[in-house]
Design an enzyme around this catalytic site. Sequence first.
Site, PDB file in Angstrom:
ATOM      1  CD  GLU A 207      18.506  26.885 -39.421  1.00  0.00           C
ATOM      2  OE1 GLU A 207      19.143  27.631 -40.196  1.00  0.00           O
ATOM      3  OE2 GLU A 207      17.945  25.837 -39.804  1.00  0.00           O
ATOM      4  N   GLY A 219      24.835  24.366 -38.342  1.00  0.00           N
ATOM      5  CA  GLY A 219      24.712  24.188 -36.896  1.00  0.00           C
ATOM      6  C   GLY A 219      25.269  22.863 -36.433  1.00  0.00           C
TER       7      GLY A 219
END
Length: 281
Positions: A207, A219
């Site tokens: 991230e 995600g």
Amino acid sequence: MGLPFLKMHGLGNDFVVLEGRRALLELPGDWIRAVGDRRTGVGFDQLIVMEPPSDGRADLFMRIFNPDGSESGACGNATRCIAHLAMQAEGRGSVTIETLAGLLEAVRGETGLITVDMGPARLDWAQIPLAEACDTLHVPMTVGPLSDGVATNMGNPHITFFVSDAEAVDLAALGPITEHHPMLPQRANIGLVSVRARDHIRFRVWERGAGITRACGSGACAAAVASIRRGLTDRCLKVSMDGGDLTLDWRESDGHVLMTGPVSTSFVGEFAGDLALERFS
């Protein structure tokens, strides 16, 4: 009295949650970074502040900070956690949460799992955004063994790479390089996917502003959308991450992505002493 907080997580994707609806919280970047330090602070993947909504349709506004002090537009696992708190406080089975990425609706199912409508996947290169016009299903960028990625915006930018074995890729080394690739003017979350079946993928994530996390809701949504666009999976599938599994459904009727999973509260505390907010103001 110190500043109270909750420590929560969704599949190991962990958050410090602050109440900012009664009094505006001014959070200096130095304080956010100090709290995010897992040795001398509390540690978190994201810091979440619940604030009054500006949109009358929403129950609250969710502000999201990364450990490096930067602000993010979306966080799927945190949205489930905040939805759980709001539904619990109101005695309701559904809430609407306002974020920088828009309004997100959440409902609690009969099993206690929470489903969040993460909104439509944004697929145009300018919506990601990318540095130049290209087909987001085949982004022309290569970093070591990672190439031919799929770009998706789920309230924040994601690049998903398909690999034969997600476990074998050195994400700790490749993640920071790829996050800052010239094709990504606002950086991006970097995902690795190995397809296990038409209804199951393995997903790992780096991230932006946080590093490797055990789970990433937005995600996982981007990974599911990328897998479906490539024709590798069906529209409803299980996404297995280091912290556990989410169920994703990319709805054909309106293009919205529905994410279902659990939430947990770890502990409550307060910031005082070296982490007293007043020391950083």
